[in-house]
Design a protein around this motif. Structure first.
Motif, mmCIF file in Angstrom:
data_model
loop_
_atom_site.group_PDB
_atom_site.id
_atom_site.type_symbol
_atom_site.label_atom_id
_atom_site.label_comp_id
_atom_site.label_asym_id
_atom_site.label_seq_id
_atom_site.Cartn_x
_atom_site.Cartn_y
_atom_site.Cartn_z
ATOM 1 N N UNK A 1 57.662 37.740 38.611
ATOM 2 C CA UNK A 1 56.470 38.584 38.440
ATOM 3 C C UNK A 1 56.642 39.727 37.431
ATOM 4 N N UNK B 1 47.707 46.441 49.552
ATOM 5 C CA UNK B 1 49.135 46.678 49.442
ATOM 6 C C UNK B 1 49.751 45.886 48.287
ATOM 7 N N UNK B 2 49.361 44.629 48.167
ATOM 8 C CA UNK B 2 49.904 43.797 47.088
ATOM 9 C C UNK B 2 49.503 44.321 45.720
ATOM 10 N N UNK C 1 57.481 43.699 50.646
ATOM 11 C CA UNK C 1 56.314 43.640 49.762
ATOM 12 C C UNK C 1 56.357 42.497 48.761
ATOM 13 N N UNK D 1 57.327 52.156 33.739
ATOM 14 C CA UNK D 1 57.873 51.595 34.984
ATOM 15 C C UNK D 1 58.365 50.178 34.770
ATOM 16 N N UNK E 1 45.141 54.031 43.970
ATOM 17 C CA UNK E 1 46.299 54.833 43.593
ATOM 18 C C UNK E 1 47.526 54.219 44.258
ATOM 19 N N UNK E 2 48.566 54.051 43.447
ATOM 20 C CA UNK E 2 49.717 53.270 43.889
ATOM 21 C C UNK E 2 50.307 53.776 45.191
ATOM 22 N N UNK E 3 50.623 55.080 45.202
ATOM 23 C CA UNK E 3 51.321 55.624 46.361
ATOM 24 C C UNK E 3 50.508 55.381 47.627
ATOM 25 N N UNK F 1 55.508 56.617 39.872
ATOM 26 C CA UNK F 1 54.372 56.090 40.626
ATOM 27 C C UNK F 1 53.386 57.207 40.932
ATOM 28 N N UNK G 1 54.818 38.956 47.356
ATOM 29 C CA UNK G 1 53.477 38.370 47.366
ATOM 30 C C UNK G 1 53.539 37.059 48.162
ATOM 31 N N UNK H 1 62.048 48.477 42.014
ATOM 32 C CA UNK H 1 61.674 49.044 43.312
ATOM 33 C C UNK H 1 62.010 48.084 44.445
ATOM 34 N N UNK I 1 51.680 46.988 44.883
ATOM 35 C CA UNK I 1 52.981 46.485 44.433
ATOM 36 C C UNK I 1 52.914 46.072 42.963
ATOM 37 N N UNK I 2 51.846 45.348 42.605
ATOM 38 C CA UNK I 2 51.707 44.929 41.198
ATOM 39 C C UNK I 2 51.726 46.140 40.282
ATOM 40 N N UNK I 3 50.993 47.175 40.683
ATOM 41 C CA UNK I 3 50.956 48.379 39.850
ATOM 42 C C UNK I 3 52.324 49.043 39.806
ATOM 43 N N UNK I 4 52.998 49.094 40.963
ATOM 44 C CA UNK I 4 54.315 49.720 41.013
ATOM 45 C C UNK I 4 55.276 49.002 40.077
ATOM 46 N N UNK J 1 50.508 51.681 48.611
ATOM 47 C CA UNK J 1 51.785 51.272 49.191
ATOM 48 C C UNK J 1 51.976 51.819 50.605
ATOM 49 N N UNK K 1 61.398 47.842 48.636
ATOM 50 C CA UNK K 1 60.600 48.475 49.685
ATOM 51 C C UNK K 1 61.122 48.143 51.082
ATOM 52 N N UNK L 1 58.706 58.445 44.604
ATOM 53 C CA UNK L 1 57.552 58.068 43.780
ATOM 54 C C UNK L 1 57.495 58.871 42.479
ATOM 55 N N UNK M 1 59.359 47.125 53.625
ATOM 56 C CA UNK M 1 58.767 45.879 54.134
ATOM 57 C C UNK M 1 58.706 44.803 53.059
ATOM 58 N N UNK N 1 51.385 49.716 53.738
ATOM 59 C CA UNK N 1 52.161 48.485 53.897
ATOM 60 C C UNK N 1 52.430 48.155 55.354
ATOM 61 N N UNK N 2 52.725 49.194 56.155
ATOM 62 C CA UNK N 2 53.091 48.914 57.546
ATOM 63 C C UNK N 2 51.863 48.638 58.402
#
Ligand SMILES: Nc1ncnc2c1ncn2[C@@H]1O[C@H](COP(=O)(O)OP(=O)(O)OP(=O)(O)O)[C@@H](O)[C@H]1O
Ligand SMILES: [Mg+2]
Lengths: 386, 232
Positions: B113, A288-289, B100, B88, A377-379, B61, B102, B94, A292-295, A382, B96, B56, B98, A385-386
């Motif tokens: 970041x 997930x992290x 997100x 991006x 893949x980002x989507x 994304x 780090x 973005x 996030x970095x990619x996003x 992500x 989220x 997205x 939750x 996450x839950x």
């Protein structure tokens, strides 16, 4: 370098896991360094030989002796520059476990034959003037705390002294140093004339001769000529280059070197699995992290680089500490091992191989997890996450 | 992009088809959406209707199966992965559901970041991050780690991280979905202030009608298409 903080903080995510992984890598490299020094001590002697020297010994074995008269006959053979005699004395100081190499020699001949022995001029002179004089290596002197002027009693199971006591007594008149790193300074040399006169039996016999020849190119021819000279005599000879002689000697340790190599290979394979597993886990648990970095805008290549850098950091930390510790330990143990393992040191080449291994380990352990991270893949990342 | 009536987000005829084995799932079908500069758009719709998928696509994304996505006049549906990543970093913030953040970085460093991808110096990065944290009202919590912050506070850090690069659009996917009423309201007020006072264009996915009232316009996603009215 601005990503260093990010990379470093990821290692702190699971301190225990990182510490254990670094520790395993450290131990592997410590072992690598230490075993490397042992291997150097066992087989490194071959590198210190001189292609200009031959060893002439009894054809049957090194234990059998040769007549002293061979000296002049060898000297006359074309291609021979000089000859000096050696004998295995097997001197024991107080207790059989106090073992070191001891040899009756011709002082001038010895020092001429082995320019790598460095001995001050006044000590050479003292040796020439003292019949019971002995010249000892720096390593041996340090081991027993012997100084010039000390009188050393030695017993020899092979060559007992004639007279009321079988114990020999020698006066230390000189201490030699090694001109080359790793050269043996554990030797104990004393005068052949005194030895021959005072020994109970075997007078006029010699253990082996070391011969200096005019050119390494002639070594085979000269060796053959020497052996031909003594063919069909009661004591036939076997001549070979010092290198071949040392090699034959080291051959006994060759197997040990192979075992050492096998152990190291197994250790490194294990370490690869440990480090690789750490990296794989670390990537899996932060899918997930990484998403996030990619996003945020980290490119796939940058994510790959970040993960690889983490892997390199673990390898460099563990490997660097391990090699550093090995250098320190080897240096600490070298004096006490000097007599059993002269030439016990970590050669720079071994450290260079270690450095290469660090890089290889970092890469191999990190590349698969890094590629996984790169391909996320980002989507989808992500969505987890839950 | 200075004109307040200019179309900033232009989505035209977009399809998004997912494959699950041999099955094809048509999540978005021939979808059109225009969002003007300075708008605060709420995007509503039942779960699984494709809200996140649409967000997205707008945020670069993901890429549409068909159709075009243009942001500020620039087509992004044809960019490759690397170009999209750089795009991006420059244009999108973005937020989220939750948060997100780090967990290994403190608030300050979480906010910094995205700035690692810019040419700003370390000092400038620190200053920008401090300013963003100030905007969301967490100036004093900069050294706190995510686990030491409440949900509402974490989301504020998330918003600070999203606005620190001064992006063209802020995309929020259920930003209050994990928060209680009070914290949720605070987050919405913050977004509203960013929209009104700083002119940020915001697209926010939400399930909460209350939240949508804070927006300047609400659209509904249903069966792959957009409606201006709630179908229910
Ligand atoms: N990568 C994917 N592969 C296959 N199916 C996907 C993928 N991403 C989304 N989907 C499907 O597309 C549909 C829409 O998903 P999306 O996440 O956009 O819905 P949503 O409106 O955001 O729902 P929610 O309100 O629950 O977040 C869902 O049926 C989902 O299962
Ligand atoms: Mg969603």
């Amino acid at each position: 370098m601005k990503f260093a903080g990010l990379i470093w903080s990821n290692l702190k995510r699971r301190r225990l896991r990182t510490a254990l992984t670094v520790l395993s890598v450290l131990i592997a490299f410590l072992l690598f360094g230490f075993l490397g020094a042992i291997k150097q001590a066992l087989v490194g002697g071959v590198d210190l030989t001189d292609a200009n020297r031959l060893i002439v010994r009894h054809r049957v074995s090194i234990i059998q002796t040769l007549p002293v008269s061979y000296m002049n006959r060898i000297t006359r053979i074309p291609g021979v520059v000089s000859v000096t005699p050696f004998t295995w004395f097997n001197g024991i100081y107080q207790d059989p476990k106090n073992f070191f190499g001891s040899f009756p020699v011709d002082p001038a001949g010895l020092l001429d034959m082995f320019p790598e022995f460095s001995l001050p001029a006044e000590q050479r002179k003292a040796w020439a003037e003292t019949r019971t004089g002995a010249v000892i290596g720096r390593g041996l002197a340090d081991r027993f705390g012997w100084k010039i002027g000390d009188r050393i009693p030695l017993n020899s199971p092979i060559w007992p002294k004639a007279g009321s006591s079988e114990t020999w007594e020698f006066d230390v008149v000189g201490i030699y140093d090694a001109g080359k790193k790793g050269a043996d300074t554990s030797g104990f040399y004393f005068r052949y004339d005194y030895f021959d006169e005072a020994r109970q039996r075997g007078k006029g016999s010699i253990g082996w001769y070391t011969v200096r020849i005019d050119s390494p190119a002639n070594s085979a021819t000269v060796a053959k000529a020497i052996d031909a000279e003594f063919l069909n005599s009661p004591a036939e000879t076997k001549s070979e280059s010092e290198g071949a002689f040392a090699q034959g000697f080291a051959q006994q340790f060759g197997d040990i070197a192979a075992i050492v190599l096998a152990i190291l290979a197994a250790v490194f394979f294990t370490i690869l699995l440990v480090a690789g597993n750490t990296m794989a886990q670390s990537v899996r648990e932060r899918t997930n992290e990484l998403g996030v970095l990619k996003a945020i805008g980290f490119s796939n290549e940058r994510v790959l680089a970040v993960i690889l850098a983490e892997s390199f950091l673990i390898a460099a930390l563990g490997g660097g500490l391990g090699l550093g510790l090995a250098v320190m330990l080897v240096a600490a143990f070298a004096p006490s091992l000097a007599t059993y393992l002269p030439g016990f040191f970590l050669p720079p080449g071994q450290l260079a191989i270690g450095a290469v291994l660090i890089v290889v380990l970092g890469f191999v352990a990190g590349i698969l997890p890094a590629l996984t991270a790169m391909r996320l893949r980002i989507a989808e990342a992500l969505r987890r996450s839950a | 992009m200075s004109n307040n009536h200019e179309v900033l987000v232009d989505v035209q005829g977009v399809d998004r088809v997912f494959r699950r084995g041999s099955e094809e799932i048509h999540v978005l079908q021939k979808l059109d959406l225009q969002v003007r500069q300075g708008e605060f758009l709420a995007l509503m719709g039942p779960s699984g209707s494709g809200k996140s998928t649409l967000l997205n696509l707008i945020g670069g994304l993901d890429r549409p199966s068909n159709g075009s996505v243009a942001i500020g006049g620039e087509r992004i549906d044809g960019l490759n992965d690397r170009q999209l990543a750089a795009w991006r970093a420059r244009h999108i913030g973005l937020v989220f559901q939750f948060y997100n953040l780090l967990p290994v970085l403190n608030a300050q460093r979480n906010v910094e970041l995205p700035l690692l991808l810019t040419s700003l110096s370390a000092t400038q990065r620190r200053e920008h991050a401090a300013a963003a944290l100030d905007i969301v009202g967490l100036k004093d919590r900069n050294t706190s780690f995510p686990t030491q912050l409440s949900g509402g506070e974490q989301q504020r850090v998330g918003i600070a991280r999203a606005i620190v690069t001064d992006p063209t659009i802020l995309l929020c996917d259920e930003p209050t979905g994990d928060l209680d009423q009070k914290s949720g309201d605070e987050i919405l007020s913050l977004l509203q202030a960013l929209n009104r006072e700083q002119g940020k264009t915001i697209i926010m996915v939400t399930h909460d009608p209350h939240a949508s009232h804070r927006a300047s316009r609400t659209v509904y996603l249903n069966k792959g298409r957009l409606l201006a009215e709630n179908p229910e």
